[in-house]
Scaffold this motif. Structure first.
Motif, PDB file in Angstrom:
ATOM      1  N   PRO A 298      33.653  44.924  72.712  1.00  0.00           N
ATOM      2  CA  PRO A 298      34.091  45.493  71.617  1.00  0.00           C
ATOM      3  C   PRO A 298      34.325  46.985  71.962  1.00  0.00           C
ATOM      4  O   PRO A 298      35.282  47.564  71.561  1.00  0.00           O
ATOM      5  CB  PRO A 298      33.329  45.257  70.626  1.00  0.00           C
ATOM      6  N   LEU A 299      33.274  47.712  72.632  1.00  0.00           N
ATOM      7  CA  LEU A 299      33.373  48.934  73.131  1.00  0.00           C
ATOM      8  C   LEU A 299      34.619  49.095  73.863  1.00  0.00           C
ATOM      9  O   LEU A 299      35.285  50.363  74.151  1.00  0.00           O
ATOM     10  CB  LEU A 299      32.208  49.650  73.433  1.00  0.00           C
ATOM     11  N   VAL A 300      34.635  48.375  74.930  1.00  0.00           N
ATOM     12  CA  VAL A 300      35.786  48.424  76.085  1.00  0.00           C
ATOM     13  C   VAL A 300      37.131  48.546  75.213  1.00  0.00           C
ATOM     14  O   VAL A 300      38.131  49.192  75.577  1.00  0.00           O
ATOM     15  CB  VAL A 300      35.760  47.166  76.898  1.00  0.00           C
ATOM     16  N   GLU A 301      37.359  47.323  74.344  1.00  0.00           N
ATOM     17  CA  GLU A 301      38.573  47.241  73.659  1.00  0.00           C
ATOM     18  C   GLU A 301      38.833  48.517  72.741  1.00  0.00           C
ATOM     19  O   GLU A 301      39.786  49.221  72.898  1.00  0.00           O
ATOM     20  CB  GLU A 301      38.526  46.312  72.803  1.00  0.00           C
ATOM     21  N   MET A 302      37.827  49.254  72.133  1.00  0.00           N
ATOM     22  CA  MET A 302      37.776  50.435  71.285  1.00  0.00           C
ATOM     23  C   MET A 302      38.305  51.452  72.382  1.00  0.00           C
ATOM     24  O   MET A 302      39.196  52.318  72.087  1.00  0.00           O
ATOM     25  CB  MET A 302      36.636  50.874  70.633  1.00  0.00           C
ATOM     26  N   LEU A 303      37.710  51.547  73.458  1.00  0.00           N
ATOM     27  CA  LEU A 303      38.283  52.717  74.445  1.00  0.00           C
ATOM     28  C   LEU A 303      39.509  52.640  74.943  1.00  0.00           C
ATOM     29  O   LEU A 303      40.355  53.388  75.189  1.00  0.00           O
ATOM     30  CB  LEU A 303      37.093  52.628  75.870  1.00  0.00           C
ATOM     31  N   ARG A 304      39.845  51.143  75.335  1.00  0.00           N
ATOM     32  CA  ARG A 304      41.206  51.036  75.464  1.00  0.00           C
ATOM     33  C   ARG A 304      42.485  51.592  74.428  1.00  0.00           C
ATOM     34  O   ARG A 304      43.401  52.189  74.639  1.00  0.00           O
ATOM     35  CB  ARG A 304      41.509  49.613  75.741  1.00  0.00           C
ATOM     36  N   ALA A 305      42.008  51.224  73.150  1.00  0.00           N
ATOM     37  CA  ALA A 305      42.848  51.565  72.224  1.00  0.00           C
ATOM     38  C   ALA A 305      42.944  53.241  71.913  1.00  0.00           C
ATOM     39  O   ALA A 305      43.850  53.824  71.768  1.00  0.00           O
ATOM     40  CB  ALA A 305      42.433  51.023  70.622  1.00  0.00           C
ATOM     41  N   ALA A 306      41.713  53.820  72.204  1.00  0.00           N
ATOM     42  CA  ALA A 306      41.535  55.247  72.014  1.00  0.00           C
ATOM     43  C   ALA A 306      42.410  55.863  73.183  1.00  0.00           C
ATOM     44  O   ALA A 306      42.702  56.911  72.950  1.00  0.00           O
ATOM     45  CB  ALA A 306      40.112  55.626  72.163  1.00  0.00           C
TER      46      ALA A 306
END
Length: 114
Positions: free
Chosen positions: A95-103
């Protein structure tokens, strides 16, 4: 204790502090409060993706180490084997990796503890 990661790029990500600590230690960030800027996101993703790959290659050794610690307590007694932890590092970090990708894509920061 829970850590809440927020970003304008994605929904909040909640994680137990003990699990977030491993991720944030890899990124040299404080577990209680911090920010991963949009400019830091590509490097953070690179570090986390490398660790995810490593953990997938060595998942059995982590399970064995955890099991050894679980049934050899401070007194040296041998107790029952614990159940193998079903949630891998890659699953916890996703979930954090996906958030970082979106960020990264949106040019937004990821913050926690503020």
């Amino acid at each position: 204790m829970l850590i809440t990661f927020t970003s304008k790029a994605a929904s909040e990500v909640l994680m137990y502090k003990e699990h977030a600590k491993r991720i944030l230690d890899l990124l040299h960030k404080d577990v209680d409060q911090g920010v991963i800027t949009a400019m830091e996101a590509p490097h953070a993703l690179q570090v986390l993706e490398k660790e995810i790959e490593e953990s997938r290659q060595h998942s059995v050794s982590e399970d064995v180490e955890r099991d050894v610690h679980a049934h050899h307590n401070e007194d040296g007694d041998d107790t029952d084997h614990e159940q193998i932890q079903a949630v891998s590092f890659s699953t916890r970090a996703y979930p954090l990796v996906e958030m970082l990708r979106a960020a990264k894509a949106g040019g937004h920061d990821v913050v926690w503890g503020v």
